[in-house]
Design a protein around this motif. Sequence first.
Motif: not given
Lengths: 810, 344
Positions: A227-238, A253-265, A286-288
């Motif tokens: 389950l993925a959520r992409y918040g208005s704060d730019g944080v992707l939570t998976l 981070a690599k595949v979505l080309d997002l900075p790792a600090p913006q991702i929470r797993v 795909c969820a992300a």
Amino acid sequence: MSSSHGSGKPPADRADPLQHARSPNRTFGPQPPGEQFEVIGKRLRKVDGAGKATGEALYTDDLALPGMLHGKTLRSPHPHARIKRIDTTKAEALAGVFGVVTGAEMPARFGVIPWTPDETALCIDKVRFIGDPVAAVAAVDEETATRALDLIEVDYEQLPALFDPAEALARKDVLVHEGNKHGNITKEVLLEFGDPDGALAKSDFVVEDDYFFHGTAHAPIETHVALARYGSDGVLTLWSATQIPHYVHRELAKVLDLPAPQIRVIQPCLGGAFGGKSDPFSLEFCAAKLAMKTRRPVKFLYTREEEFYAHRGRHPMAMRFKTGLSKDGRITAVDSKILIDGGAYSSFGLVTTYYSGQLLTGPHQIPNYRFHSTRVFTNKPPCGPKRGHGSVQPRFALEVQLDRLAEKAGLDPIEVRRRNFQGAYTTTVNGQRVTSNGFDQCLDVVEKASGWKERRGKLGRGRGLGVAGSMYISGTNYCIYPNDMPQAGIQIKVDRSGLVTVFSGASDIGQGSNSVAAYIVAEELGMRVEDVRVVAADSDLCPVDLGAYSSRITFMVGNAAVHAARKLRKQVQAAVAQEWGIEPERVVLAGGFAFDKDDRGKAITSAKAFQITEAVLETLGSTGSYNTPNLGGDYRGGTIGASPAYSFTACVAEVEVDEETGIVTVPHVWTAHDCGRALAPVLVEGQIEGSAYMGFGEVFLEHHDVNRYGLHARPNLLDYTIPTSVDCPEFHASYVESLDPEGPYGAKEAGEGPLHPTIPAIANAIHDACGIWLTKLPFTPAKVVAALQARDAARAAGGGANGTANGRAH
Amino acid sequence: MLRLEPFAFARPGSVDEAVALLAKHGRAARLIAGGTDVMPNLKHGLYEPEVVIGLSAVAELRGIALEGGGAAANGSDGELVIGAMTTLAEVESHPLVLARAPGLAQAARSVAGPTQRTMGTLGGNVCLDTRCVWINQSHFWRKSLGYCLKKDGTVCHVVQGGKSCVAAASNDTATLLCALGATLVIRSARGVRAVAIRDFYKPDGAMNQRLEPDELLTQIRVPAPRRSSGASWSGYAKLRARNSIDFPKLSIAVAWTTDRVGAIDDATLVVSAIAAVPRVIAGIADLARGGRADDPALIARLGEQARKVTIPLTNIDGDTGWRRAMVPVFVKRAFAAARMATTG
């Protein structure tokens, strides 16, 4: 491809230019922190047991967010084809569809092993097996998403497909991965130690046979779900049912080309993994991606069929083994050649290829050794790590050969294993450092428990006993991506209320790592277990852990937990001692209290002790970490399979062969496992029983394979038969505690090792029962009947091909 | 997870209401009894009904009774009548079944696992769809290989070039009911008819039942043993991968009667899980008459008679040669099961 030759000498202490920069190896010895163990070694409940039993526990699929969409994956119907065109227009136009994604939008290649990144989140140019993911849809519900998949147009150009690894090895014209330097070979390892050819030539007894280990799947009850959520704060939570959140984090981070600090797993409660949730999987990306595209939460839940396509199960291996024995029962040499069927992608295959040889050099002393293992790509679901990664297959071959040799030498199979016991504190032929080793005691336990001496040979027609032994790693010092940081970390927060929260990066996949973390911290701080809470596997909250694989968590996270809690323990003892005006050594922490060793009436609660400490010091917290020592043979690949401690297992199986039908039942399996100190005996026993159960299923019932079209032959739990409760043997689990000098309180692994000997023990018991050697798994009734007929034909001819005439008379 | 396609659901309260719905919807309707097989088949897209008619509220379809007895005080000369919606769990443990047709209790007990048997019904098992390794899979899976004769396709993956579907009857109780010579009562808005279960199945795996779209199976009737008999016997043996859950890889039922001195005067042997129709093996009564059911040589001859005409196909997972070789073994086991059971 690498071909490496070892020197065969034990590793010298090497000067490591980076050693100064590397996180230290720190251990605390097998002793209790106080006078005696209060928590460790007690038969306690799992900290999350009640929640799971009552249904309160939240698994990933239990989570639902407002506005959440449901994702579905379009998969390749062809085993090997070029993608000429993908048109998603009609799917996107369907009412209820919010987003569609194709491989072109996520072109970055990834792979769990950084050296072999050969996967993309969705296929771009080519599909490589039936079920390879091609596109994904997010829609208002699963029904709509499923209908949208039918509206995606894909033009394929079909290519010849390879299902047979021997053919894949030979063919240069059909390549599963174009651009691969060595045709369809994904990895080749040839390592030689000593002089196996010379030793075999001089051996009194030599056996040489072909063995086959079929493919098997993990079959966890919970399928993959994310389950993925992409918040208005730019944080992707998976939230994902993964057993390695850290690698998912890195690859996202690599595949979505997002900075790792913006991702929470975050890994919620997990319903079984067994190695099958170690890779990053298509649905996580795909969820992300769809959450980012649609700005709505997106959940993917794989069907059981998709679980079988995602696979990463046990590699089929075709193995030629040659083993020699001297008249006095000593192994002279082992020489193996193994062809590994990798399926469509690399996954952990580099490690698998090494493990198929590197992990075989104990508990028996092997003075001369060669293995030559080759993994090839085929157009089948990709194989990967399954409980006992890489070594379950060759262990089957070796342990059966040991029994064949024992028979030739006229020796009891247990006695042969005793004579070859390598002992503790030694170095294996391939340069692995062995510390504690209780294999000899494991043999004693199963010999006694099974009534081996009294019962073997006296059970009557069709019944028999068989034995086998094995070793396994407690984590490895080969980190999947090179770095100098710790392999495991723990943070502890202390609350004035008396609650201690343990932040652990480790994935509890049912094995109980959260419970073990709680037990260790409770032990160190003298607390009641219920006052310790564990928060785990959340990349925002917890320190990095490298994941639930290689049987590393108890050893590594356990040491990190001791490290973190020991620091706090000393602080609390010091602060209370200062308050009471006594020496810190006199402050005993136990059972939820702090008291004076010399004046036991003087006692305060843990909460009060923490308050005193916080007043004296400052806000209380602590971190701990673990890193491996420098280990491994001094040759390329020498660190792969190098573990800070090895576990050892002995197993005796009892079988009954119905010679009319070929159906074999297994009334009993006795397993004794050297896990060092059993920190949580109930969990250790559960792991031993679960391992034996899994091995039993692989022997007779489970078979992951494709049909002539390349379609998975049994992608459901009706056809892929895992044993039911009425099929199971009576499992008798015992543990042997050879306290390890480096494990937490002396502990080693228990999750994977006990599986290994189950399979050859059953094979050897079948020989004991009816005089046939079965070499090709699974042992279907049809194969048993065929072998019995061959035995009878050989007996009628008065001969004894394949050693069967040496079987006991009935 | 796999989702169901949308359909309307009707829940009649009586047989009359049920057959009226069938008359109205015909081929667009699909009956559901316990649902243990229909539900996965729906999810796999094997059925695409507009209306699903659930029979759980039709109380008159449940129950086990003896009818038409009278001469014998214990009712042993009556006909055993079982409502189609009686669950397999009830059948396997009902005193009348255990007394009159112990083999039927054995067959019912061998279906799936305990949870399925508390939902699954005898009528549902009699009307169970045929099975094949190439059909009982998801829509994606079947589509990937271009479908097959049983649904949506034109080729058979079992018999190369085959023109008729060879999916196998896999219903444990049907094998035994064929051996017992049971009769099925079938209702429709047009009336009621009775058909011998041995005539109910036809050799077409695509649809192996002679059942019109407006018809509903209401009763299974097991006849009384002939009055001349000393005793009647029935037994069931099933070859399967695991000791629970699985459909048969070989399904074998025997029934026989003995005269007053214990010699066999009639015998039937049925083999199923091979092709679309449970096969009543020819010549068994003649071979068995006058013999004794505890004579190993006789049982071996009967087993060989069955083996000769049984040709397993790859429609079911498992080595075909081994499955064929198992026929005499399981004939023996069916006889043994019958002799272990309570006799009537």
